[in-house]
Design an enzyme around this catalytic site. Structure first.
Site, PDB file in Angstrom:
ATOM      1  N   CYS A 137      98.673  68.919   7.382  1.00  0.00           N
ATOM      2  CA  CYS A 137     100.310  68.488   7.234  1.00  0.00           C
ATOM      3  C   CYS A 137     100.219  67.127   7.945  1.00  0.00           C
ATOM      4  O   CYS A 137      99.185  66.695   8.827  1.00  0.00           O
ATOM      5  CB  CYS A 137     101.260  68.383   8.207  1.00  0.00           C
ATOM      6  SG  CYS A 137     102.377  67.992   8.410  1.00  0.00           S
ATOM      7  N   HIS A 151     100.127  70.558  -4.383  1.00  0.00           N
ATOM      8  CA  HIS A 151     101.132  69.961  -4.766  1.00  0.00           C
ATOM      9  C   HIS A 151     101.600  69.787  -6.391  1.00  0.00           C
ATOM     10  O   HIS A 151     100.591  69.514  -7.203  1.00  0.00           O
ATOM     11  CB  HIS A 151     101.105  67.954  -4.274  1.00  0.00           C
ATOM     12  CG  HIS A 151     100.867  67.998  -2.915  1.00  0.00           C
ATOM     13  ND1 HIS A 151     101.668  68.113  -1.571  1.00  0.00           N
ATOM     14  CD2 HIS A 151     100.190  68.323  -1.630  1.00  0.00           C
ATOM     15  CE1 HIS A 151     102.348  68.112  -1.003  1.00  0.00           C
ATOM     16  NE2 HIS A 151     100.580  68.038  -0.511  1.00  0.00           N
ATOM     17  N   GLU A 181     109.095  71.593   0.180  1.00  0.00           N
ATOM     18  CA  GLU A 181     108.450  71.745   0.791  1.00  0.00           C
ATOM     19  C   GLU A 181     107.522  73.613   1.426  1.00  0.00           C
ATOM     20  O   GLU A 181     108.770  73.921   1.067  1.00  0.00           O
ATOM     21  CB  GLU A 181     107.410  71.270   2.583  1.00  0.00           C
ATOM     22  CG  GLU A 181     107.471  69.683   2.406  1.00  0.00           C
ATOM     23  CD  GLU A 181     106.677  69.176   4.238  1.00  0.00           C
ATOM     24  OE1 GLU A 181     105.532  69.965   3.996  1.00  0.00           O
ATOM     25  OE2 GLU A 181     106.940  68.707   4.515  1.00  0.00           O
ATOM     26  N   CYS A 229     106.772  63.514   4.212  1.00  0.00           N
ATOM     27  CA  CYS A 229     105.976  64.757   4.141  1.00  0.00           C
ATOM     28  C   CYS A 229     104.589  63.708   3.304  1.00  0.00           C
ATOM     29  O   CYS A 229     104.461  63.240   2.591  1.00  0.00           O
ATOM     30  CB  CYS A 229     105.681  66.292   2.544  1.00  0.00           C
ATOM     31  SG  CYS A 229     104.121  66.902   1.884  1.00  0.00           S
ATOM     32  N   GLY A 247     102.040  64.427   0.821  1.00  0.00           N
ATOM     33  CA  GLY A 247     103.210  64.877  -0.874  1.00  0.00           C
ATOM     34  C   GLY A 247     103.005  63.651  -0.851  1.00  0.00           C
ATOM     35  O   GLY A 247     102.854  63.102  -2.327  1.00  0.00           O
TER      36      GLY A 247
END
Length: 278
Positions: free
Chosen positions: A66, A158, A207, A216, A219
């Site tokens: 993350c 992703h 997510e 994110c 992301g």
């Protein structure tokens, strides 16, 4: 703490680690019966780096990485006196990340994270693709609707979709089906992005294991990479998310993606585990 509105509960587990971090994440993340958050992050000792992180989504599933959490960990360990370094290495399930802490008046204001090189090979993302080398703007039909998906891994999978308009019906209505689509064997984070100009992108994210979040980090990195691959932006770009802006630089010389953004402390306290769960 939060990074651009992506809020997690941070646990100092450098001395003792609860046995059931997954269950604890579910309890603590519940907005009605717990604290309310996007998940739980445990900061632990490491024999490979300065610190180690384990990150759990609000549904209890463990994620590899993350980006927003890595920045918050950098602020936590420096501001709480766990380190005096301004360059910190962090062990994650997606490899070791290097955090560059930007300090002002004795506190960390922002952090630049070397996120490493993006993974584009579909088998490693993982994602099903007709092209074994990359999946760039490849058409896929999910739940009766066709999308052009660019797949990137930043240590976690992703699927980036560029659109002229980002709506609630798109993010909240289509996000869940795309997250669990058959083309993503381990599910995926889904980014809906609108290019503003060569140096700016608006983005909302659904997510994996959490739902829509305000930001994110991985992301944002994946979206910046996807934009370059599709010829839509330059390699240095601002990602405008619901919770704030992250600056992403996909360095051409090294191939590494660098993410810079805020890390904010909100509160701390004691969490009491219900007796029936002990």
């Amino acid at each position: 703490m939060h990074g651009a509105g992506n809020d997690y509960i941070y646990l100092d587990a450098t001395h003792d680690t609860p046995l059931d971090l997954s269950g604890l994440a579910v309890m603590m993340s519940d907005v009605h019966f717990g604290i309310g958050s996007d998940g739980l992050v445990a900061i632990m000792k490491s024999d490979k780096a300065d610190f180690r992180m384990r990150m759990f989504n609000s549904d209890g599933s463990e994620a590899e990485m993350c980006g927003n959490a890595t920045r918050c960990i950098g602020k936590y360990v420096y501001d709480r006196g766990l380190t005096s370094k301004t360059e910190v290495t962090l062990e994650t399930l997606a490899g070791i990340k290097v955090l560059h802490l930007h300090v002002a008046c004795g506190e960390v204001e922002s952090v630049t994270v070397d996120m490493g090189e993006p993974v584009l090979e579909p088998a490693l993302v993982p994602v099903v693709s007709r092209n074994p080398e990359v999946k760039i703007s490849e058409e896929e039909t999910v739940a009766g609707r066709t999308y052009r998906i660019t797949a990137v891994s930043m240590g976690n999978p992703h699927g980036v979709i560029f659109t002229d308009e980002i709506t609630d019906s798109l993010v909240l209505g289509e996000g869940p089906a795309l997250e669990t689509a058959d083309i993503f064997p381990r599910k995926a984070n889904i980014e809906f992005a609108r290019v503003v100009d060569r140096n700016a992108i608006e983005m909302r994210v659904w997510e994996r294991g959490t739902g829509e979040t305000f930001a994110c980090g991985t992301g944002a990195c994946a979206t910046a990479v996807a934009a370059v691959l599709n010829g839509l932006t330059d390699r240095e770009v601002d990602l405008r998310l619901r919770g704030g802006t992250l600056h992403i630089d996909w360095d051409e010389a090294t191939g590494h993606v660098f993410m810079t953004g805020p890390a904010v402390f909100v509160c701390d306290g004691t969490f009491y585990i219900p007796k029936e769960r002990k």
